[in-house]
Design an enzyme around this catalytic site. Sequence first.
Site, PDB file in Angstrom:
ATOM      1  N   ASP A 170      41.937  35.453  52.606  1.00  0.00           N
ATOM      2  CA  ASP A 170      42.374  35.362  51.229  1.00  0.00           C
ATOM      3  C   ASP A 170      43.871  35.080  51.264  1.00  0.00           C
ATOM      4  O   ASP A 170      44.527  35.306  52.283  1.00  0.00           O
ATOM      5  CB  ASP A 170      42.078  36.715  50.577  1.00  0.00           C
ATOM      6  CG  ASP A 170      42.580  36.779  49.172  1.00  0.00           C
ATOM      7  OD1 ASP A 170      42.376  35.799  48.455  1.00  0.00           O
ATOM      8  OD2 ASP A 170      43.162  37.801  48.801  1.00  0.00           O
ATOM      9  N   ARG A 175      53.326  31.406  41.742  1.00  0.00           N
ATOM     10  CA  ARG A 175      52.090  31.596  40.976  1.00  0.00           C
ATOM     11  C   ARG A 175      52.406  31.316  39.526  1.00  0.00           C
ATOM     12  O   ARG A 175      53.315  31.902  38.942  1.00  0.00           O
ATOM     13  CB  ARG A 175      51.597  33.024  41.114  1.00  0.00           C
ATOM     14  CG  ARG A 175      51.196  33.378  42.513  1.00  0.00           C
ATOM     15  CD  ARG A 175      51.176  34.868  42.668  1.00  0.00           C
ATOM     16  NE  ARG A 175      50.074  35.467  41.946  1.00  0.00           N
ATOM     17  CZ  ARG A 175      48.872  35.632  42.450  1.00  0.00           C
ATOM     18  NH1 ARG A 175      48.633  35.226  43.677  1.00  0.00           N
ATOM     19  NH2 ARG A 175      47.919  36.197  41.758  1.00  0.00           N
ATOM     20  N   THR A 213      41.288  30.681  48.442  1.00  0.00           N
ATOM     21  CA  THR A 213      42.061  31.326  47.400  1.00  0.00           C
ATOM     22  C   THR A 213      41.627  30.832  46.035  1.00  0.00           C
ATOM     23  O   THR A 213      41.026  29.773  45.895  1.00  0.00           O
ATOM     24  CB  THR A 213      43.567  31.073  47.609  1.00  0.00           C
ATOM     25  OG1 THR A 213      44.262  31.585  46.492  1.00  0.00           O
ATOM     26  CG2 THR A 213      43.847  29.586  47.742  1.00  0.00           C
ATOM     27  N   GLY A 214      41.926  31.629  45.074  1.00  0.00           N
ATOM     28  CA  GLY A 214      41.634  31.222  43.706  1.00  0.00           C
ATOM     29  C   GLY A 214      42.789  30.454  43.091  1.00  0.00           C
ATOM     30  O   GLY A 214      42.687  29.929  41.998  1.00  0.00           O
ATOM     31  N   ASP A 265      41.921  41.422  50.493  1.00  0.00           N
ATOM     32  CA  ASP A 265      42.383  42.720  50.033  1.00  0.00           C
ATOM     33  C   ASP A 265      41.841  43.095  48.672  1.00  0.00           C
ATOM     34  O   ASP A 265      41.912  44.241  48.271  1.00  0.00           O
ATOM     35  CB  ASP A 265      43.906  42.756  49.985  1.00  0.00           C
ATOM     36  CG  ASP A 265      44.435  41.906  48.855  1.00  0.00           C
ATOM     37  OD1 ASP A 265      43.846  40.840  48.609  1.00  0.00           O
ATOM     38  OD2 ASP A 265      45.424  42.299  48.227  1.00  0.00           O
TER      39      ASP A 265
END
Lengths: 360, 1071
Positions: free
Chosen positions: B380, B557, B637-638, B775
Amino acid sequence: RYSSFSRRQELDTLTKVHNPLIGTKTHPSRCPDNSAFKQQKLPAWKPQLTPATVLPSFFLTGAFCLAMGVCLILSANSVREIQFDYSDKCSDCSKLRENSSNWNKECHCSVNFTLKEDILGDVFMYYGLQNFYQNHRRYVISRSDAQLLGRNVNKSYCAPFTTYHNGTPMAPCGAIANSMFNDTIDLFYNLNSSAIQVPVLKTGNSWWTDKNVKFRNPKSYNLSSAFAGTARPPYWHKPVYLLDKEDERNNGYVNEDLIIWMRVSAFATFRNLYRRVKRIRQFADGLPAGNYTFRISYNFPVTKFKGRKHVILSTVAWSGGSNPFLGIAYVVSGTAATLTGFVITAIHLKLRKKKTFFQK
Amino acid sequence: VFQRTEFHLLQIKNQFMCAGEENWVDSRTVYVGHREPPPGTEAYIPQRFPDNRIVSSKYTFWNFVPKNLFEQFRRIANFYFLIIFLVQLIIDTPTSPVTSGLPLLFVITVTAIKQGYEDWLRHKADNAMNQCPVHFIQHGKLVRKQSRKLRVGDIVMVKEDETFPCDLIFLSSSRGDGTCFVTTASLDGESSHKTYYAVQDTKAFHNEQEIDALHATIECEQPQPDLYNYCFTKKSHNTNCLIPGVAIYTGMETKMALNYQAKSQKRSAVENKALINTVLKYVWQSEPFRDEPWYNQKTEPERKRNLFLRAFTDFLAFMVLFNYIIPVSMYVTVEMQKFLGSYFLTWDEEMFDEDTGEGPLVNTSDLNEELGQIEYVFTDKTGTLTENNMEFVECCIEGHVYVPHVICNGQILHDCTEDLFFRALCLCHTVQVKDDDSVDGLKKNQLSRRSCIYISSSPDEVALVEGIQRLGYTYLRLKDNFMEILNRENNIEKFELLEVLSFDSVRRRMSVIVRSSTGDIFLFCKGADSSIFPRVKEGKIDQIRSRVERNAVEGLRTLCVAYKKLTAEEYSNAQKLLQNAKLALQDREKKLAEVYEKIERDFILLGATAVEDRLQEKAADTIEALQKAGIKVWVLTGDKMETAAATCYACKLFRRNTQILELTTKKIEEQSLHDVLFDLSKTVLRHNGSLTRDTFSGLSTDMQDYGLIIDGAALSLIMKPRQDGSSGNYRELFLEICRNCSAVLCCRMAPLQKAQIVKLIKLSKEHPITLAIGDGANDVSMILEAHVGIGIIGKEGRQAARNSDYAIPKFKHLKKMLLVHGHFYYVRISELVQYFFYKNVCFIFPQFLYQFFCGFSQQTLYDTAYLTLYNISFTSLPILLYGLMEQHVSADTLKREPSLYRDVAKNALLRWRAFIYWTFLGVFDAVVFFFGAYFLFDNTIMFGNWTFGTLVFTVLVFTVTLKLALDTHYWTWINHFMIWGSLVFYIIFSLLWGGIIWPFLNYQRMYYVFMQMLSSGPAWLGIILLITVSLLPDVLKKVLCRQLWPTATERIQVKYFFIVVSFFVSEVSNN
């Protein structure tokens, strides 16, 4: 599906009420112990199998084995051994014994031989059997060690030779004892047409512990009363307390012929120690050269199971008997180790040359 | 001041694991306070609910023995040995039942003690939980009783800092506003406080009498194991508790496959040997003088027995004789090795994280050796590769960029969109305020503008709210459903919170509906750009989009913020829809999603935010090492592609010279999927031909390596089966491309897609061993799917850690875990398994050979005591210790040279070649023992069969122990102690065993056999020779292989060995 819950924390579906005003969470420190064991850092010796370390050991092993092998071969060669197959020498006897109804008919036969040289040292007399499966499981377990210890046993493992039909127990019981080797072999030295019986020792041939601990006669004032209420095994000619009439301490269960027979052999071909030549008079140095005769009372049938019988005279050396195997094996493996050592050296040198060649 | 907070709660559902069997109606009706409804309203069927006793223990005192035995004998191996044991009891077999009964008993006992101990711990914990006092209301009074006595429908009072004894409905609280703060730390580890609201109707009840007067019924769903779906009111997300059980199960499956591949062959070998011997026996016996010679007669029953029955008994007897080749003790040794070995992982100092005070956790030790076999790592990004420690960097409003500390200087433009933007960020979140003192805190905030502590399950939100605070807008608190914010002019603005459309990972956005003091109703929405832009109808889309993309490239992000104004009518519609969906008893999630979809549209775009998430320390180093070790690292990953790619460059997953291949929605729009895939595969395969792999140096610099970027949409296209039925086609092509890429980045992944991609690789034709690390809760599916699941004990709760097989505090610890511990575990277990096989071949093959010499009579070669103790005590401890301690190279070297991992890749040590070598060695040694002793005995030593067996056995014990000594590269004092100790133990035991007439035995066959053997010179010479000869080929093989075909590991060994040697030489010469 519900039963698959197993761990505590999964079950704690309990939610904690926390006062936001006071709530402080402290992490319990689970800092690991830093001992060398736990960190896998114990001091250690780390040997490497590199040519440098292995080569000397190869050569050393090789040298040791070669030297040992030569000694062993020399030693084995010094052993004198003569062996006679007498199973067919007395054809009448072997035929007679094929029919078990003739069990009480005596049958004697003689085997003559000439010794060209003296046999010096201790001379041992063996009987040998071939194709006699003493190591068959049914046979091996058919004995009672407790009985041979002189104890009174109710339960025994002697099938099918435990008791007679009338309930009289056999002493000793079991297939091993029942089939005890019962030929008598006497050695005569023919000197000037008169036959002198070579004096032999009946005792001292078995393990000391067997004779003195593992085999005991039942306690009684005399042997025949000790064995009262028992009967001889069916194939025996005489009861166990008459095995050696001359020597009380070699009679009954502690008879050494019995003791030796009771130690079953590992293979179907085997030899057992029968007598030792007593070193007195003209036999003080061993057996002198000359003509000899074995006089054999032929009782033990072997033709039925295609077996053979031998009588063997042999000396011993520190390395055992006349078997050359150990010496040869040592020589062979010594040679192999040395050769391998050379091969490894050759490869090592070649590789090193190659490496330096490439480096240039 | 609330120093004491009391809650009145109603027990609605208790321990769900024992509930639910009785009547599976769709919903259950609970009568509050056990007051039955007035008669006549409806037929009253009293539902029976179980009590509140928590039973996590498996056994009780009474059923422990039968239940545990049943559990253990369900295992095929144990059952097999039980059958063997029973056969020995029933028929007359060569060995006494003790020889197989005792080891079986030993194994069963050890396992039972372990399980019993674990269960005892569970009992203790259960008791503590069941007996903890609970206050509940009965007839208007407060009564105290034990937790286990609670029944469904009781009204419970919970004081502050107490633990809920069961699942509850919140009726009222001592706080006037009917709220309480709850942490779900024991559920998912999230220590953040969540606010819960009392049911409106009962909120007013404050004392026991009032509560007691309550007449109510509650309808709710039957308890479900899946807690995600079980929500009664607008309560929290609970954790799905079932998953760890599932994870353990998958773990068991995979390990079996690796370790015991040779097992079935062994078993069939036993059967074959037994069959061969039985046939030979009857051929041999066909001559009557052999079957029953005069000296060795059968008993009457034996003679009468049917031939086939006899043959079958013989077959079983041979089976019994040879079954030792699969020693029952191997299972217990392997299990102990794994169980104890896993402690070294938890003890490792270097994997302990000082900051969090956490060390690695091992949830299942079954997979230890798989750690040395990893070929694919799926990681991730957020929280795993990165810190998940967010920092607000900038925001972009209508194309203008604001950076917090710059703005503090007062250079701000005032316009209404900006205000709206800041308000949107202040309102659209689920952050809670944790203040030091609720009364003074307000003033303090006003005066100092210092923030109080914000708590949220999402660190992004905290970062945003904190960032906005620096821009002048402070979120104060939520009180009585009014959100209070402090604006730039130090005025408090109040917004009534009408609805929260909470965040979920599918929608990737969240919204709030608020009513301002002026009465306007706003819907603020915040979410990923991909989920916001399609729903926007006006705003400066292009400017904002370009800014967002720029930020994403820098690895930030990004979130977009949008709003819309609702009319009262629109709001009431929306509210109605939401209410209906929320009250739905079935498919609630689905219905809610539909409603959200309806409401969240036609936005006006406000702006975007950028939050930085720093890389974890040594993340790049770790990834580089993993790649050198031949492990392919995939990042799932998103996040957006640009953000993710930037992170990948930063952590060296992609390098400067990596050629990036893209397989994204954008590209597929241009060309068809088919063409894109074929183009890519062509590019990749063209280079593949000229590619030379140097296994030693890892990735050589001149080698062109590829990085693939794929997004969720493209992936689902590839995974979708095609109409014409050739579904596997694209997948194969895709896999082919992936196989040739050194790194793959999958962005915009939904949690389930992550699992899907893991599964795709896992089931591809090479069956690689996969590892997933993450996580967050969104990684759980992938962690469960992969062979080995690793959780980071991180900020996003403990869900991942709990569902994983192993949990580590930081991503960097993965390096040591795989390269050092995994490598060690694999080397150890492979030696252990093969050595076990080897030593039992050595043990049993002479027995097999002996049958040819004893008339196939099943006579054993060794004494019962030796047969029994060989695997239990003479040869078991050194190998167990080897399995725990061996280090073929030092841990530091393994860490420094990641490429060594390639030496053990693809199950290198358990492949057929190795297996055949061990078998050959075992058979060779057995032949040497047997025939060596045979020729030695030939006409020489007048010892019996037991001496022969003892001689063989002595050589055997010494040879197999010394063989292990030759294999040991790491001799600590414990190794010395165990290896030499077990040899000494063998000698002492033999002396003792043969030294006494044992009164309880019915045979004295071993009496003085061992001593007598040792008193004979030839026996000594023979033993020494045979041991040497048996060990020579192995030494030779080792030396030659080292010289001619050294593995990387061996080269390193030599290298460091020479470094050490030359160091000493120079020291000596200096002196």
